[in-house]
Design a protein around this motif. Structure first.
Motif, PDB file in Angstrom:
ATOM      1  N   SER A   1     -16.098  18.082  11.440  1.00 35.71           N
ATOM      2  CA  SER A   1     -15.324  18.868  12.394  1.00 35.71           C
ATOM      3  C   SER A   1     -15.115  20.242  11.762  1.00 35.71           C
TER       4      SER A   1
ATOM      5  N   ARG B   1      -9.311  18.242  10.896  1.00 36.83           N
ATOM      6  CA  ARG B   1      -8.740  17.287  11.850  1.00 36.83           C
ATOM      7  C   ARG B   1      -8.746  15.865  11.306  1.00 36.83           C
TER       8      ARG B   1
ATOM      9  N   TYR C   1      -5.382  13.212  10.593  1.00 33.88           N
ATOM     10  CA  TYR C   1      -5.188  11.847  11.074  1.00 33.88           C
ATOM     11  C   TYR C   1      -5.110  10.853   9.920  1.00 33.88           C
TER      12      TYR C   1
ATOM     13  N   GLU D   1       3.470  13.543  20.417  1.00 34.07           N
ATOM     14  CA  GLU D   1       2.791  14.071  21.592  1.00 34.07           C
ATOM     15  C   GLU D   1       2.596  15.582  21.542  1.00 34.07           C
TER      16      GLU D   1
ATOM     17  N   GLU E   1       0.025  16.482  18.862  1.00 38.65           N
ATOM     18  CA  GLU E   1      -1.323  16.133  19.314  1.00 38.65           C
ATOM     19  C   GLU E   1      -1.812  17.127  20.367  1.00 38.65           C
ATOM     20  N   SER E   2      -0.929  17.527  21.262  1.00 38.60           N
ATOM     21  CA  SER E   2      -1.305  18.493  22.303  1.00 38.60           C
ATOM     22  C   SER E   2      -1.713  19.821  21.688  1.00 38.60           C
TER      23      SER E   2
ATOM     24  N   LEU F   1      -2.973  20.244  18.667  1.00 40.56           N
ATOM     25  CA  LEU F   1      -4.279  20.039  18.037  1.00 40.56           C
ATOM     26  C   LEU F   1      -5.394  20.034  19.082  1.00 40.56           C
ATOM     27  N   GLU F   2      -5.163  19.344  20.183  1.00 38.67           N
ATOM     28  CA  GLU F   2      -6.170  19.270  21.254  1.00 38.67           C
ATOM     29  C   GLU F   2      -6.470  20.654  21.808  1.00 38.67           C
ATOM     30  N   ALA F   3      -5.424  21.437  22.027  1.00 39.75           N
ATOM     31  CA  ALA F   3      -5.615  22.786  22.558  1.00 39.75           C
ATOM     32  C   ALA F   3      -6.390  23.653  21.562  1.00 39.75           C
TER      33      ALA F   3
ATOM     34  N   SER G   1     -10.022  22.508  21.359  1.00 35.73           N
ATOM     35  CA  SER G   1     -10.776  22.752  22.591  1.00 35.73           C
ATOM     36  C   SER G   1     -11.365  24.159  22.574  1.00 35.73           C
TER      37      SER G   1
END
Length: 315
Positions: free
Chosen positions: A138, A228, A232, A244, A247-248, A250-252, A255
């Motif tokens: 990653s 990443r 984890y 939450e 995680e949001s 990290l996802e953003a 992306s």
């Protein structure tokens, strides 16, 4: 203070960030190798003060400018591996790296200054860095899980894989600018700590994880720490989960990082030397398949450069 140019990969061309070894510089390298053949010294004991290489020193200045004020990366094209041994290439690489910055330890256990990046046939996990596997990585910054990560990373390509292993780099300044536009409410979370797995690079008495933010800013400028998988793994070692909001964020972040428009992809070829600003440039390589001949396995040599603190692994 480091402040590189903002860019996205789709805006760059195949020559972006490249600097070519001139005939004068190649002649200087050849002359130096001839002198060293008659004056034996372990290559790790060599310093720029031992050689007269004004052309290489000028190139090192050009590289430093690129790392701190330019695109944040530089690809030196290239050492003539057909005309020199791997040992000779490593020697020139070591001299150039010292001209660019101060090499520091890459392993806590043995203080290794030159690190061989090659597949050891083990899956990544706690104590097994992804760089010694053939798995797809990653986007990350090197040693993000350490107290004092390097400011710059150098890589010399000695051998490519039989298939795959493409290099990708991404500008974190541009990533954060984009995230502030798309996900302004999540940026602040990245300035708060996440747990990182320390990869067993510590005493048995030390914590297995480090708690540090992905984004930070001090008198030395802006820094991004990211891996990443190690985040984890860090939460798993802490026997907890990523909440939450964390995680949001990290996802953003990923992306944007993983958008093909954002990163530059290229073949890292034998003899080329890559230098990266490890504070602001993320990098990765795709999965690969090695040649069945062990002598032809993919192999890179890495250095970490950091000016502040001690040369020890933890700085």
């Amino acid at each position: 203070m480091t402040s590189i140019q903002s860019w996205v990969g789709s805006e760059l061309d195949t020559q972006s960030g490249k600097c070519h070894l001139s005939e004068k510089c190649l002649k200087e390298i050849n002359n130096t190798l001839e002198i060293l053949d008659y004056n034996s010294l372990p290559f790790l004991a060599l310093s720029p003060a031992d050689v007269d290489m004004p052309c290489l020193k000028s190139l090192a200045h050009q590289i430093r400018e690129a790392l701190t004020k330019g695109l944040g990366f530089c690809i030196v094209d290239r050492l003539p591996l057909n005309d020199m041994s791997n040992c000779q290439a490593k020697t020139i690489y070591w001299l150039l790296a010292q001209m660019v910055g101060r090499p520091v330890a890459q392993k806590w256990s043995n203080g290794r200054l030159i690190y061989s990046v090659t597949d050891l046939g083990k899956p990544s996990g706690n104590g097994v860095r992804p760089d010694v596997t053939n798995e797809e990585q990653s986007f990350h910054t090197d040693n993000s899980y350490n107290i004092s990560p390097p400011d710059h990373v150098g890589l010399l390509c000695l051998q490519t894989a039989a298939k795959g292993g493409l290099s990708r780099i991404v500008n974190m300044v541009s990533v954060i600018e984009c995230m502030k536009e798309r996900y302004p409410d999540l940026v602040s979370r990245l300035f708060s700590p996440y747990f990182f797995d320390r990869q067993n690079e510590h005493s048995v008495l030390d914590n297995k994880t480090i708690s540090t933010p992905l984004l930070s800013e001090n008198e030395d400028g802006f820094r991004v720490r990211v891996s990443r998988n190690l985040i984890y793994q860090g939460y798993k070692l802490q026997d907890t989960i990523v909440d939450e909001i964390s995680e949001s964020a990290l996802e953003a972040f990923f992306s944007i990082v993983d958008d093909p428009k954002m990163y530059l992809e290229f073949h890292f070829e034998p003899g080329q030397i890559q230098f990266l600003n490890n504070r602001l440039i993320g990098h990765k390589r795709t999965s690969f398949k090695d040649h069945p001949d062990l002598e032809k396995k993919r192999k890179l040599l890495r250095v970490w450069l950091r000016e502040k603190g001690k040369r020890f692994y933890n700085g």
